[in-house]
Write a protein that holds these residues in place. Structure first.
Motif, PDB file in Angstrom:
ATOM      1  N   GLN A   4       1.057  -1.297   0.053  1.00 30.51           N
ATOM      2  CA  GLN A   4      -0.061  -0.006   0.055  1.00 30.51           C
ATOM      3  C   GLN A   4       0.941   1.298   0.000  1.00 30.51           C
ATOM      4  OE1 GLN A   4      -2.374  -0.667   3.750  1.00 30.51           O
ATOM      5  NE2 GLN A   4      -3.990  -1.165   2.367  1.00 30.51           N
ATOM      6  N   ARG A   5       0.613   2.206  -0.856  1.00 28.44           N
ATOM      7  CA  ARG A   5       1.397   3.152  -0.907  1.00 28.44           C
ATOM      8  C   ARG A   5       0.878   4.290   0.142  1.00 28.44           C
ATOM      9  NH1 ARG A   5       0.390   7.119  -5.852  1.00 28.44           N
ATOM     10  NH2 ARG A   5      -1.483   7.446  -4.898  1.00 28.44           N
ATOM     11  N   PHE A   6       1.863   4.676   1.143  1.00 33.89           N
ATOM     12  CA  PHE A   6       1.588   5.418   2.250  1.00 33.89           C
ATOM     13  C   PHE A   6       2.290   7.040   2.100  1.00 33.89           C
ATOM     14  CE2 PHE A   6       5.421   3.581   3.501  1.00 33.89           C
ATOM     15  CZ  PHE A   6       6.106   4.646   4.341  1.00 33.89           C
ATOM     16  N   LEU A  40       6.553   6.983  11.118  1.00 40.30           N
ATOM     17  CA  LEU A  40       5.723   5.947  11.053  1.00 40.30           C
ATOM     18  C   LEU A  40       6.580   4.694  11.610  1.00 40.30           C
ATOM     19  CD1 LEU A  40       2.992   4.300  10.323  1.00 40.30           C
ATOM     20  CD2 LEU A  40       3.952   4.046   7.998  1.00 40.30           C
ATOM     21  N   PHE A  41       7.718   4.503  11.174  1.00 36.37           N
ATOM     22  CA  PHE A  41       8.511   3.482  11.391  1.00 36.37           C
ATOM     23  C   PHE A  41       9.007   3.403  12.940  1.00 36.37           C
ATOM     24  CE2 PHE A  41       9.346   4.454   6.982  1.00 36.37           C
ATOM     25  CZ  PHE A  41       9.139   3.249   6.400  1.00 36.37           C
ATOM     26  N   MET A  51      10.092  -1.284   3.577  1.00 29.75           N
ATOM     27  CA  MET A  51       9.350  -0.153   2.601  1.00 29.75           C
ATOM     28  C   MET A  51      10.298  -0.213   1.267  1.00 29.75           C
ATOM     29  SD  MET A  51       9.727   4.149   2.941  1.00 29.75           S
ATOM     30  CE  MET A  51      11.525   4.181   3.240  1.00 29.75           C
ATOM     31  N   ARG A  52       9.249  -0.215   0.426  1.00 30.59           N
ATOM     32  CA  ARG A  52       9.593  -0.088  -1.293  1.00 30.59           C
ATOM     33  C   ARG A  52       9.410   1.114  -1.693  1.00 30.59           C
ATOM     34  NH1 ARG A  52       6.474  -0.540  -5.794  1.00 30.59           N
ATOM     35  NH2 ARG A  52       4.775  -1.343  -4.681  1.00 30.59           N
ATOM     36  N   PHE A 109       5.906   2.478  -0.146  1.00 35.91           N
ATOM     37  CA  PHE A 109       4.895   1.458  -0.148  1.00 35.91           C
ATOM     38  C   PHE A 109       5.317   0.601   0.980  1.00 35.91           C
ATOM     39  CE2 PHE A 109       4.823   2.857  -4.519  1.00 35.91           C
ATOM     40  CZ  PHE A 109       3.513   2.720  -5.003  1.00 35.91           C
ATOM     41  N   LEU A 110       4.441   0.013   1.610  1.00 35.03           N
ATOM     42  CA  LEU A 110       4.512  -0.859   2.699  1.00 35.03           C
ATOM     43  C   LEU A 110       3.621  -2.053   2.559  1.00 35.03           C
ATOM     44  CD1 LEU A 110       5.221   1.207   6.072  1.00 35.03           C
ATOM     45  CD2 LEU A 110       6.946  -0.297   4.965  1.00 35.03           C
TER      46      LEU A 110
END
Length: 121
Positions: A4-6, A40-41, A51-52, A109-110
């Motif tokens: 999902q793109r965040f 967030l991390f 993460m991508r 993305f994650l």
């Protein structure tokens, strides 16, 4: 489940005197990722290697970009860079010199994180 793109950040960079597409692209990428921070991390204990990062850079001559070298600029995650036609070349009519303008979109993305969150009544 797909990633999902965040986050998505946009940037712009240029090379005013050398017609160097890689320099303009590097500056566009740096402009984009300097506009964000990812608390967030630390907040939910995700390692940044999950993460991508997908970067899309637009320049008038995308075949002149070294996408592998540009991907190495990203400080976190697994990064890839795609070059596409975009940006602008602007010629100075007095000197004939071409100014290169690059644009960049940096997307992170994650894997789905919904199991780490819950709503309280």
């Amino acid at each position: 489940m797909p990633d999902q793109r965040f986050i998505i950040e946009m940037g712009m960079g240029n090379d005013l005197h050398g017609m160097d597409y890689n320099k303009a692209a590097r500056r566009a990428i740096e402009d984009a990722f300097r506009h964000s921070t990812l608390p967030l991390f630390g907040a939910i204990g995700i390692d940044h290697t999950e993460m991508r990062v997908q970067v899309t850079v637009g320049v008038q001559e995308p075949d002149k970009l070294n996408t592998t070298q540009l991907a190495e600029l990203l400080p976190r995650g697994r990064a890839s860079v795609t070059a596409t036609h975009g940006g602008q070349n602007v010629t100075n009519p007095e000197t004939g010199e071409t100014l290169v303008i690059a644009t960049a979109a940096v997307e992170a993305f994650l894997p789905n994180q919904s199991e780490k969150w819950s709503l309280n009544d």
